[in-house]
Design an enzyme around this catalytic site. Structure first.
Site, PDB file in Angstrom:
ATOM      1  CD  GLU A  43      -2.613   1.208   2.659  1.00 13.26           C
ATOM      2  OE1 GLU A  43      -3.599   1.969   2.742  1.00 13.26           O
ATOM      3  OE2 GLU A  43      -2.262   0.469   3.604  1.00 13.26           O
ATOM      4  CE  LYS A 113      -7.249   1.664   3.749  1.00 15.28           C
ATOM      5  NZ  LYS A 113      -6.034   2.133   4.456  1.00 15.28           N
ATOM      6  CB  CYS A 147      -4.510  -1.475   4.505  1.00 15.28           C
ATOM      7  SG  CYS A 147      -3.523  -1.383   6.032  1.00 15.28           S
TER       8      CYS A 147
END
Length: 264
Positions: A43, A113, A147
């Site tokens: 990431e 995300k 994540c």
């Protein structure tokens, strides 16, 4: 079908995109010495996670530099690349965005995300995504999360129900919660009966020590490869026959009761 996957557990320098782009290029070239089918990055490898001062100045404008590097590398080596994520600016908004390229260097998917990590203040700096990512690499149905998204199993189950066999999780996950990192990824692989490639940052960046512990899990949740906390590249192989075996023995998709599974 069998595919070889390279996990690129990269140490990222906070707030130094020029150095990080060069280092990502070096690591991808090193990974290709063993000729994998898919490269996976962590990431926010361009900026680190994340510089609060001048993030807009450091973010990749419209993702042009990310696209150039990943597309050129994919086409040069005829390899699929799941590009972790980079901080990308579009207009006044900054996204934590993943880009996926096929062996010809064509962009096949993007994913922003969806869940901002409130403890770090991420929602105040990044605009959250509003779509899932479902794509095919060498005939394998794939999807991804980034994540903190891994803590939201409803998102991932939705993709599993759409037929995903290989799931990617690029991350910048701190060492202080490394147990959560490993166990959450194991749970997602087990409950969805797919291969899961989770690639984390390594080492120290900014004020954070990162867990590393990138791992490739099979549909039983067992390690195919599992790194430590330093910068490293690891390789593992997925086999779709194993997916069929697992889903034949314990068929959760047949046995589930969707009328009771819905989350409002």
């Amino acid at each position: 079908m069998k595919l070889r996957i390279a996990l690129i557990q990269m140490q990222v320098e906070m707030g130094n995109p020029e150095r990080n782009f060069a280092h990502a290029k070096e690591m991808m070239e090193e990974a290709m010495e063993r000729k994998p089918d898919i490269l996976v990055l962590p990431e926010t490898w361009n900026t680190g996670f994340f510089p609060r001062e001048n993030l807009a100045g450091l973010a990749d404008k419209e993702g042009k530099e990310t696209t150039r590097l990943l597309s050129e590398t994919a086409s040069r080596y005829a390899v699929n690349i799941v590009g972790g994520s980079t901080a990308v600016q579009e207009g006044h908004d900054i996204y934590n965005r993943s880009m996926v390229f096929d062996r010809k260097g064509d962009l096949v998917s993007t994913y922003d995300k969806m869940h901002g990590f409130s403890l770090s203040g991420e929602p105040g700096y990044f605009r959250m995504g509003n779509h899932l990512s479902h794509f095919t690499l060498d005939g394998i149905e794939c999807s991804m999360a980034i994540c903190y998204d891994i803590r939201f199993p409803e998102l991932i189950r939705r993709e599993a129900l759409a037929g995903v066999d290989l799931f990617f999780v690029p991350a910048a996950w701190p060492k202080i919660r490394n147990t959560h990192w490993v166990r959450l990824n194991q749970a997602r692989a087990i409950e969805n009966q797919f291969y899961l490639a989770a690639v984390n940052q390594a080492g120290h960046s900014g004020d954070t020590d990162y867990a590393g512990e990138s791992l490739l899990l099979d549909p039983w949740g067992e390690d195919i490869c599992h790194l430590e906390d330093t910068e490293e590249i690891a390789y593992g192989r997925m086999d779709t026959d194993v997916i069929k075996e697992v889903r034949t023995q314990i068929n959760v998709f047949r046995d589930r009761r969707p009328e009771w599974d819905r989350v409002e």
